[in-house]
Write an enzyme that holds these catalytic residues in place. Structure first.
Site, PDB file in Angstrom:
ATOM      1  CB  ALA A  33      -0.904  -0.019   1.227  1.00  0.00           C
ATOM      2  CG  ASN A  34      -0.022   4.725  -1.785  1.00  0.00           C
ATOM      3  OD1 ASN A  34      -0.744   5.581  -1.297  1.00  0.00           O
ATOM      4  ND2 ASN A  34      -0.329   4.072  -2.919  1.00  0.00           N
TER       5      ASN A  34
END
Ligand code: CTP
Ligand code: CA
Length: 222
Positions: A33-34
Protein backbone atom coordinates in the site's frame (compact mmCIF):
# COMPACT_ATOMS: atom_id res chain seq x y z
CA UNK A 1 -22.68 20.04 4.52
CA UNK A 2 -23.07 22.17 1.42
CA UNK A 3 -26.03 21.68 -0.83
CA UNK A 4 -25.27 20.91 -4.44
CA UNK A 5 -26.00 23.85 -6.69
CA UNK A 6 -28.75 22.45 -8.88
CA UNK A 7 -28.06 25.29 -11.31
CA UNK A 8 -24.30 25.42 -10.61
CA UNK A 9 -21.72 26.00 -13.36
CA UNK A 10 -21.07 22.25 -13.75
CA UNK A 11 -24.72 21.28 -14.16
CA UNK A 12 -25.05 18.67 -16.91
CA UNK A 13 -21.33 17.82 -16.83
CA UNK A 14 -19.93 14.43 -15.96
CA UNK A 15 -16.62 14.53 -14.08
CA UNK A 16 -14.58 11.47 -13.19
CA UNK A 17 -12.30 11.57 -10.13
CA UNK A 18 -9.85 8.88 -8.98
CA UNK A 19 -8.77 8.95 -5.36
CA UNK A 20 -7.02 7.11 -2.58
CA UNK A 21 -4.26 4.54 -2.57
CA UNK A 22 -4.39 1.19 -4.31
CA UNK A 23 -3.68 -2.09 -2.57
CA UNK A 24 -1.68 -4.68 -4.46
CA UNK A 25 -1.99 -8.21 -3.06
CA UNK A 26 1.00 -10.32 -2.04
CA UNK A 27 -1.18 -13.23 -0.95
CA UNK A 28 -4.80 -13.45 0.28
CA UNK A 29 -3.98 -11.74 3.60
CA UNK A 30 -1.18 -9.31 2.72
CA UNK A 31 -0.83 -6.33 0.40
CA UNK A 32 1.43 -3.46 -0.61
CA UNK A 33 0.00 0.00 0.00
CA UNK A 34 1.03 3.65 0.25
CA UNK A 35 0.36 6.56 2.62
CA UNK A 36 -2.39 8.30 0.61
CA UNK A 37 -5.47 9.09 2.74
CA UNK A 38 -7.67 10.05 -0.21
CA UNK A 39 -8.41 13.40 1.44
CA UNK A 40 -7.60 15.64 -1.54
CA UNK A 41 -9.49 13.52 -4.09
CA UNK A 42 -12.47 13.27 -1.76
CA UNK A 43 -12.55 17.03 -1.20
CA UNK A 44 -12.32 17.59 -4.94
CA UNK A 45 -15.20 15.22 -5.74
CA UNK A 46 -17.31 16.99 -3.10
CA UNK A 47 -16.46 20.43 -4.52
CA UNK A 48 -17.30 19.34 -8.07
CA UNK A 49 -20.66 17.92 -6.95
CA UNK A 50 -21.36 21.13 -5.06
CA UNK A 51 -20.94 23.03 -8.34
CA UNK A 52 -23.58 20.78 -9.90
CA UNK A 53 -21.46 18.13 -11.66
CA UNK A 54 -22.46 14.50 -11.91
CA UNK A 55 -19.38 12.91 -10.34
CA UNK A 56 -18.12 9.35 -10.67
CA UNK A 57 -15.70 8.77 -7.80
CA UNK A 58 -13.40 5.79 -8.36
CA UNK A 59 -11.63 5.17 -5.08
CA UNK A 60 -9.08 2.80 -3.66
CA UNK A 61 -9.21 1.87 0.03
CA UNK A 62 -9.07 5.40 1.46
CA UNK A 63 -8.98 6.36 5.13
CA UNK A 64 -11.63 9.08 4.76
CA UNK A 65 -15.24 8.34 3.78
CA UNK A 66 -16.40 9.21 0.25
CA UNK A 67 -18.45 12.39 -0.23
CA UNK A 68 -22.24 12.45 -0.42
CA UNK A 69 -23.98 13.00 -3.70
CA UNK A 70 -21.50 11.22 -5.98
CA UNK A 71 -21.47 7.78 -7.60
CA UNK A 72 -18.88 5.77 -5.66
CA UNK A 73 -16.99 2.92 -7.35
CA UNK A 74 -14.75 1.07 -4.91
CA UNK A 75 -11.66 -0.70 -6.22
CA UNK A 76 -8.59 -2.25 -4.69
CA UNK A 77 -5.84 -2.60 -7.29
CA UNK A 78 -4.49 -0.38 -10.06
CA UNK A 79 -5.81 -2.73 -12.70
CA UNK A 80 -9.28 -2.65 -11.16
CA UNK A 81 -9.07 1.15 -11.07
CA UNK A 82 -8.24 1.33 -14.78
CA UNK A 83 -11.17 -0.94 -15.63
CA UNK A 84 -13.55 1.14 -13.48
CA UNK A 85 -12.32 4.38 -15.07
CA UNK A 86 -12.79 3.05 -18.59
CA UNK A 87 -16.27 1.79 -17.68
CA UNK A 88 -17.19 5.25 -16.35
CA UNK A 89 -16.25 7.12 -19.54
CA UNK A 90 -17.32 9.23 -21.36
CA UNK A 91 -16.74 12.24 -19.14
CA UNK A 92 -16.35 15.96 -19.77
CA UNK A 93 -13.37 16.10 -17.42
CA UNK A 94 -11.30 13.53 -15.54
CA UNK A 95 -9.13 14.25 -12.53
CA UNK A 96 -6.61 11.66 -11.37
CA UNK A 97 -5.94 12.26 -7.70
CA UNK A 98 -5.31 8.61 -6.80
CA UNK A 99 -1.92 7.47 -5.53
CA UNK A 100 -1.75 4.45 -7.81
CA UNK A 101 0.82 1.78 -6.96
CA UNK A 102 3.45 1.83 -9.69
CA UNK A 103 4.11 -1.88 -9.30
CA UNK A 104 2.15 -4.97 -8.35
CA UNK A 105 3.48 -8.31 -7.20
CA UNK A 106 4.03 -10.18 -10.46
CA UNK A 107 2.31 -13.36 -9.31
CA UNK A 108 0.46 -12.99 -6.03
CA UNK A 109 0.20 -16.24 -4.11
CA UNK A 110 -3.25 -17.82 -4.02
CA UNK A 111 -2.47 -19.28 -0.59
CA UNK A 112 -1.18 -17.57 2.53
CA UNK A 113 2.61 -17.67 2.35
CA UNK A 114 4.14 -19.52 5.28
CA UNK A 115 7.27 -18.37 7.07
CA UNK A 116 8.59 -21.92 7.31
CA UNK A 117 9.25 -21.61 3.59
CA UNK A 118 12.07 -19.18 4.49
CA UNK A 119 12.86 -15.62 3.38
CA UNK A 120 11.00 -14.51 0.26
CA UNK A 121 11.93 -12.21 -2.61
CA UNK A 122 8.99 -10.60 -4.37
CA UNK A 123 9.06 -9.96 -8.08
CA UNK A 124 7.21 -6.87 -9.30
CA UNK A 125 5.47 -5.99 -12.56
CA UNK A 126 4.66 -2.44 -13.66
CA UNK A 127 1.03 -1.34 -13.34
CA UNK A 128 -0.82 0.40 -16.17
CA UNK A 129 -0.66 4.20 -16.08
CA UNK A 130 -4.33 5.11 -15.79
CA UNK A 131 -3.89 8.84 -16.36
CA UNK A 132 -1.68 8.36 -19.43
CA UNK A 133 -4.03 5.73 -20.84
CA UNK A 134 -6.98 8.13 -20.68
CA UNK A 135 -5.04 11.24 -21.74
CA UNK A 136 -3.69 9.46 -24.82
CA UNK A 137 -7.06 8.15 -26.00
CA UNK A 138 -7.73 9.14 -29.59
CA UNK A 139 -11.48 8.61 -29.22
CA UNK A 140 -13.59 9.57 -26.23
CA UNK A 141 -10.89 11.55 -24.47
CA UNK A 142 -12.37 13.83 -21.80
CA UNK A 143 -12.07 17.44 -22.87
CA UNK A 144 -10.03 18.24 -19.75
CA UNK A 145 -7.62 15.70 -18.23
CA UNK A 146 -5.97 16.68 -14.94
CA UNK A 147 -3.22 14.79 -13.14
CA UNK A 148 -1.56 15.22 -9.78
CA UNK A 149 2.16 15.00 -9.15
CA UNK A 150 3.39 14.37 -5.64
CA UNK A 151 7.12 15.08 -5.53
CA UNK A 152 9.74 15.45 -2.84
CA UNK A 153 12.27 17.55 -4.81
CA UNK A 154 12.46 19.73 -7.94
CA UNK A 155 8.66 19.81 -7.83
CA UNK A 156 7.90 22.06 -10.79
CA UNK A 157 10.55 20.52 -13.07
CA UNK A 158 9.40 16.97 -12.35
CA UNK A 159 5.73 17.90 -12.69
CA UNK A 160 6.23 19.81 -15.94
CA UNK A 161 8.02 16.80 -17.42
CA UNK A 162 5.24 14.54 -16.13
CA UNK A 163 2.57 16.67 -17.81
CA UNK A 164 4.32 16.30 -21.16
CA UNK A 165 5.06 12.60 -20.71
CA UNK A 166 1.50 11.67 -19.82
CA UNK A 167 -0.26 13.99 -22.27
CA UNK A 168 -2.62 15.56 -19.73
CA UNK A 169 -3.83 19.17 -19.85
CA UNK A 170 -3.07 20.21 -16.30
CA UNK A 171 -0.92 18.87 -13.48
CA UNK A 172 -1.52 19.79 -9.86
CA UNK A 173 1.93 19.48 -8.29
CA UNK A 174 2.77 19.37 -4.63
CA UNK A 175 5.72 18.85 -2.34
CA UNK A 176 5.11 15.81 -0.13
CA UNK A 177 8.47 15.84 1.67
CA UNK A 178 8.09 14.45 5.21
CA UNK A 179 8.65 17.90 6.77
CA UNK A 180 5.65 19.45 4.97
CA UNK A 181 3.01 17.31 6.72
CA UNK A 182 0.97 17.29 3.50
CA UNK A 183 0.82 13.51 3.02
CA UNK A 184 -1.95 12.49 5.41
CA UNK A 185 -2.48 16.08 6.60
CA UNK A 186 -5.38 18.52 6.12
CA UNK A 187 -3.48 21.22 4.21
CA UNK A 188 -1.89 21.34 0.79
CA UNK A 189 0.39 23.74 -1.10
CA UNK A 190 0.08 23.17 -4.83
CA UNK A 191 1.38 24.53 -8.10
CA UNK A 192 -1.05 24.35 -11.02
CA UNK A 193 0.80 23.60 -14.25
CA UNK A 194 -1.03 24.26 -17.51
CA UNK A 195 0.00 25.07 -21.07
CA UNK A 196 0.29 28.66 -19.81
CA UNK A 197 2.95 27.87 -17.21
CA UNK A 198 3.19 27.26 -13.46
CA UNK A 199 0.97 29.02 -10.92
CA UNK A 200 1.83 28.76 -7.20
CA UNK A 201 -1.14 28.69 -4.86
CA UNK A 202 -0.60 29.57 -1.20
CA UNK A 203 -0.80 26.80 1.40
CA UNK A 204 -4.45 26.27 2.36
CA UNK A 205 -6.85 23.57 3.51
CA UNK A 206 -7.32 20.64 1.12
CA UNK A 207 -11.02 21.62 0.96
CA UNK A 208 -10.04 25.10 -0.27
CA UNK A 209 -7.62 23.68 -2.85
CA UNK A 210 -10.53 21.50 -3.99
CA UNK A 211 -12.91 24.43 -4.28
CA UNK A 212 -10.43 26.54 -6.25
CA UNK A 213 -9.67 23.64 -8.56
CA UNK A 214 -13.37 22.86 -9.08
CA UNK A 215 -13.96 26.50 -10.03
CA UNK A 216 -11.08 26.38 -12.52
CA UNK A 217 -12.47 23.19 -14.02
CA UNK A 218 -15.90 24.79 -14.33
CA UNK A 219 -14.36 27.81 -16.08
CA UNK A 220 -12.41 25.58 -18.46
CA UNK A 221 -15.54 23.60 -19.43
CA UNK A 222 -17.77 26.68 -19.74
N1 CTP B 1 -1.16 7.75 -12.15
C1 CTP B 1 -2.05 6.85 -12.72
N2 CTP B 1 -1.70 5.54 -12.86
C2 CTP B 1 -0.51 5.11 -12.43
C3 CTP B 1 0.42 6.01 -11.84
C4 CTP B 1 0.05 7.32 -11.71
O1 CTP B 1 -3.16 7.26 -13.10
N3 CTP B 1 -0.19 3.83 -12.58
C5 CTP B 1 -1.53 9.17 -12.06
C6 CTP B 1 -1.72 9.69 -10.65
O2 CTP B 1 -3.07 9.54 -10.24
C7 CTP B 1 -1.33 11.15 -10.82
C8 CTP B 1 -0.28 11.13 -11.91
O3 CTP B 1 -0.48 9.89 -12.62
O4 CTP B 1 -2.40 11.92 -11.30
C9 CTP B 1 1.13 11.21 -11.45
O5 CTP B 1 1.41 10.16 -10.57
P1 CTP B 1 2.90 10.00 -10.07
O6 CTP B 1 2.98 8.81 -9.17
O7 CTP B 1 3.36 11.31 -9.54
O8 CTP B 1 3.63 9.73 -11.47
P2 CTP B 1 4.48 8.53 -12.02
O9 CTP B 1 4.39 8.62 -13.50
O10 CTP B 1 4.02 7.24 -11.42
O11 CTP B 1 5.95 8.88 -11.62
P3 CTP B 1 6.80 8.63 -10.26
O12 CTP B 1 5.93 7.92 -9.25
O13 CTP B 1 7.96 7.82 -10.71
O14 CTP B 1 7.19 10.02 -9.79
CA1 CA C 1 3.96 6.82 -9.16
Amino acid sequence: VEAALADGPLRGRHVLVTSGPTHEPIDPVRYIANRSSGAQGTALARALATLGARVTFVTGPASVPPPEGVTVVRVETAREMLAAVEAALPADAAVFAAAVADWRVASASTHKMKKEAGAVALEFAENPDILATVARRTEGRPRLVVGFAAETNDVVAHATAKRARKGCDWIVANDVSPGTGIMGGTENAVTLITSGGAEDWPRMGKDMVARKLAERIAAALA
